[in-house]
Design a protein around this motif. Structure first.
Motif, short mmCIF file in Angstrom:
data_model
loop_
_atom_site.label_atom_id
_atom_site.label_comp_id
_atom_site.label_asym_id
_atom_site.label_seq_id
_atom_site.Cartn_x
_atom_site.Cartn_y
_atom_site.Cartn_z
N VAL A 89 42.30 26.91 105.99
CA VAL A 89 42.06 26.56 104.60
C VAL A 89 41.02 27.55 104.07
CG1 VAL A 89 41.34 24.76 102.98
CG2 VAL A 89 42.58 24.14 105.08
N PRO A 90 41.46 28.61 103.39
CA PRO A 90 40.51 29.62 102.92
C PRO A 90 39.64 29.08 101.79
CG PRO A 90 42.69 30.04 102.03
CD PRO A 90 42.85 28.91 103.00
N PRO A 91 38.56 29.78 101.44
CA PRO A 91 37.73 29.34 100.31
C PRO A 91 38.56 29.22 99.04
CG PRO A 91 36.62 31.06 101.58
CD PRO A 91 38.02 30.97 102.11
N GLN A 92 38.37 28.13 98.33
CA GLN A 92 39.15 27.85 97.13
C GLN A 92 38.49 26.69 96.40
OE1 GLN A 92 42.97 25.56 98.25
NE2 GLN A 92 42.30 26.43 100.21
N ASP A 93 38.95 26.41 95.19
CA ASP A 93 38.41 25.31 94.40
C ASP A 93 39.22 24.05 94.69
OD1 ASP A 93 37.34 23.55 92.59
OD2 ASP A 93 37.65 24.81 90.82
N LEU A 94 38.68 23.18 95.51
CA LEU A 94 39.36 21.93 95.87
C LEU A 94 38.87 20.76 95.02
CD1 LEU A 94 39.40 22.31 99.76
CD2 LEU A 94 41.36 22.47 98.21
N GLY A 95 38.11 21.07 93.97
CA GLY A 95 37.65 20.02 93.07
C GLY A 95 38.80 19.37 92.34
N VAL A 96 38.64 18.10 92.00
CA VAL A 96 39.68 17.31 91.32
C VAL A 96 39.17 16.95 89.93
CG1 VAL A 96 41.04 15.20 91.39
CG2 VAL A 96 40.54 16.42 93.52
N ASP A 97 39.86 17.41 88.91
CA ASP A 97 39.47 17.16 87.52
C ASP A 97 39.99 15.79 87.09
OD1 ASP A 97 38.88 17.15 84.85
OD2 ASP A 97 39.99 18.98 84.35
N LEU A 98 39.10 14.83 86.94
CA LEU A 98 39.50 13.46 86.58
C LEU A 98 39.84 13.32 85.10
CD1 LEU A 98 37.07 11.28 88.72
CD2 LEU A 98 39.44 11.91 89.20
N ARG A 99 39.73 14.39 84.35
CA ARG A 99 40.11 14.33 82.93
C ARG A 99 41.51 14.86 82.70
NH1 ARG A 99 35.10 17.46 80.42
NH2 ARG A 99 35.66 18.77 82.22
N ARG A 100 42.19 15.23 83.77
CA ARG A 100 43.55 15.75 83.65
C ARG A 100 44.53 14.78 84.29
NH1 ARG A 100 47.75 19.25 84.85
NH2 ARG A 100 47.87 21.11 83.55
N PHE A 101 45.59 14.43 83.53
CA PHE A 101 46.59 13.48 84.03
C PHE A 101 47.93 14.20 84.20
CE2 PHE A 101 44.01 10.85 80.98
CZ PHE A 101 43.27 10.18 81.93
N PRO A 102 48.65 14.03 85.31
CA PRO A 102 48.11 13.60 86.60
C PRO A 102 47.33 14.76 87.20
CG PRO A 102 50.43 14.16 86.82
CD PRO A 102 50.09 14.33 85.37
N THR A 103 46.41 14.46 88.08
CA THR A 103 45.52 15.48 88.58
C THR A 103 45.84 15.88 90.02
OG1 THR A 103 43.17 16.11 88.65
CG2 THR A 103 43.74 13.92 89.51
N LEU A 104 45.21 16.96 90.44
CA LEU A 104 45.36 17.52 91.78
C LEU A 104 44.09 18.31 92.10
CD1 LEU A 104 48.93 19.14 91.88
CD2 LEU A 104 48.10 17.39 93.46
N PRO A 105 43.87 18.68 93.36
CA PRO A 105 42.87 19.72 93.62
C PRO A 105 43.23 20.96 92.80
CG PRO A 105 43.58 18.71 95.68
CD PRO A 105 44.49 18.18 94.61
N ARG A 106 42.24 21.57 92.17
CA ARG A 106 42.52 22.65 91.21
C ARG A 106 43.32 23.79 91.82
NH1 ARG A 106 37.21 21.08 89.86
NH2 ARG A 106 37.04 20.25 87.73
N SER A 107 43.13 24.07 93.09
CA SER A 107 43.83 25.17 93.75
C SER A 107 45.24 24.81 94.17
CB SER A 107 43.05 25.63 94.98
OG SER A 107 43.03 24.59 95.95
N GLY A 108 45.58 23.52 94.15
CA GLY A 108 46.87 23.10 94.68
C GLY A 108 46.91 23.05 96.19
N PHE A 109 45.78 23.28 96.83
CA PHE A 109 45.58 23.31 98.28
C PHE A 109 46.32 24.50 98.90
CE2 PHE A 109 45.52 22.21 102.75
CZ PHE A 109 44.27 21.61 102.90
N VAL A 110 45.58 25.59 99.00
CA VAL A 110 46.12 26.84 99.56
C VAL A 110 45.87 26.89 101.06
CG1 VAL A 110 45.94 29.36 99.52
CG2 VAL A 110 45.83 28.05 97.37
N MET A 111 46.91 27.24 101.81
CA MET A 111 46.83 27.42 103.26
C MET A 111 47.06 28.89 103.59
SD MET A 111 49.15 24.13 104.47
CE MET A 111 50.65 24.88 103.81
N SER A 112 46.41 29.35 104.64
CA SER A 112 46.64 30.72 105.12
C SER A 112 46.87 30.67 106.64
CB SER A 112 45.46 31.61 104.79
OG SER A 112 44.29 31.18 105.46
#
Length: 415
Positions: free
Chosen positions: A387-410
């Motif tokens: 799991v490389p460095p990425q923005d895994l924050g979840v924006d609770l003001r966006r419907f429907p929401t996800l981790p901002r990066s979509g969860f990137v794998m390498s």
């Protein structure tokens, strides 16, 4: 409780809802010290409720209908006119019975097997890639799996098109303006494809899910029109792809709680269901489910007029300290016997509340749970990844929401 026990917010709360997003209700329940409050949202009066008692009021006794409860932007992105959620009473029961029959235990087992096979088929491509965004990748796997399960023709080009369309519908349902318009435009393309399958089934003889739709009879004995059959076909396919959002949150939980990943990698099954249920409890999916009163109602000393809007706050119920001890902690073991689940199914309402046949609970919930269990096995036993460095924050003001990066794998590797 005495009469007028439900507090009322002053003014219109639309700006507050947009500013707080998923947390809108939770913050106000706590501030008001109440499990219900009245507000105006988009200029319309509504009562928000949380907790097991609120879920039972909303879901039991056929007190509420979804007809007229969804904003047009959401309705046309997800369910559309004529769908099962736009029916009530006997008509709703008969149509929902179709979904329950199609998604019975053998049907779910076949779809889980299709997921396993299509995930395995995708792994070499993931392994050959520098990075893989799990959200998009798993959406493609689920689209291919559910279409194959339904016995629908699909090639590489149409699989990609359907995946993009399903993702656009889901993303557009929670937005306004261009995001919503894009989702609705994409949905129209999917509906044309689905109507073509229905019409071809009538002409040449149908099989698979299309045959089940064409054989169905509603409560009045009538069959489904081409348009409605196409809509319900999409309503069987799209929610399966939507479950991919839970898959992303499951991967996020495995990343943040590596001790659970190690246990499942070692073959543990005992806590797998609890892990999946805790993902469903903590992951922000849809924030609430709304309905309109079908008759005059009384609850907690107050009356609700026919047609009055009530919304069950899913996000707040899953964080209700009266139901869940230390609700912000991720603890799969809390779902074992004697935990909050002992209070009944309406403690965990990620996909609605009440009975599958007569309440406001999604008939695809058992399938979602089984698909999630299988994807946890696949993530921990069929592959390794970084799991490389990425923005895994979840924006609770966006419907429907996800981790901002979509969860990137390498560095994906097949094991």
């Amino acid at each position: 409780m005495t009469a007028a026990a439900i507090p009322r917010l002053r003014g219109d709360s639309t700006i507050g809802f947009l500013a707080d997003g998923y947390a809108f209700g939770a913050r106000r329940f706590e501030r008001l010290g109440s499990d219900a409050f009245r507000a105006r949202l988009g200029g319309m009066p509504a009562t928000l409720v949380r907790g097991v008692d609120g879920a039972r009021f909303f879901a039991e006794g056929e007190r509420f209908t979804r007809v007229g409860a969804l904003p047009p932007s959401v309705l046309h992105s997800l369910q559309d006119v004529g769908s099962v959620q736009q029916l009530s009473g006997a008509a709703h029961h008969a149509r929902k019975g179709l979904f329950l029959d199609v998604l019975d235990e053998p049907g779910r087992a076949r779809l889980v097997e299709a997921l396993r096979e299509d995930w395995g088929a995708a792994l070499p491509t993931w392994q050959a890639s520098d990075t893989v965004q799990l959200h998009r990748a798993v959406a493609g796997v689920l689209t291919r799996a559910v279409c194959r399960w339904a016995d629908l023709p699909l090639n590489q080009r149409t699989a990609r098109a359907r995946t993009i369309e399903f993702l656009a519908m889901l993303d557009g349902a929670g937005g306004f303006g261009p995001r919503n318009w894009w989702g609705r435009w994409r949905r129209r393309r999917t509906e044309r494809w689905a109507r073509g399958l229905i019409r071809d089934g009538r002409r040449r003889g149908a099989h698979g899910v299309v045959a089940r739709l064409l054989d169905h009879r509603d409560a009045d004995g009538s069959g489904l029109s081409d348009e409605v059959a196409a809509i319900e076909l999409i309503n069987l396919l799209r929610p399966t792809v939507a479950a991919g959002r839970f898959v992303v949150f499951a991967a996020l939980a495995l990343h943040r709680h590596p001790e659970w990943a190690e246990r499942f990698r070692a073959g543990e099954e005992r806590h797998l269901r609890g892990f999946v249920q805790e993902v469903r409890r903590t992951a922000p999916f849809f924030p609430l489910v709304a309905g309109r009163a079908v008759r005059e109602l009384e609850w907690r000393g107050e009356r609700f007029a026919p047609g009055e809007m009530v919304a069950l706050d899913i996000f707040a119920t899953h964080r209700d300290p009266a139901v869940w001890s230390d609700p912000l902690a991720f603890r799969p073991e809390r779902h074992e016997a004697g935990g909050p689940a002992a209070r009944g199914a309406d403690a965990l309402i990620a996909q609605g509340a009440g009975d599958y046949a007569t309440g406001h609970r999604c008939p695809g919930e058992p399938l979602t749970i089984e698909l999630l269990e299988e994807t946890v096995r696949l993530l921990t036993r069929r592959m390794t990844y970084d799991v490389p460095p990425q923005d895994l924050g979840v924006d609770l003001r966006r419907f429907p929401t996800l981790p901002r990066s979509g969860f990137v794998m390498s560095r994906v590797r097949i094991t």
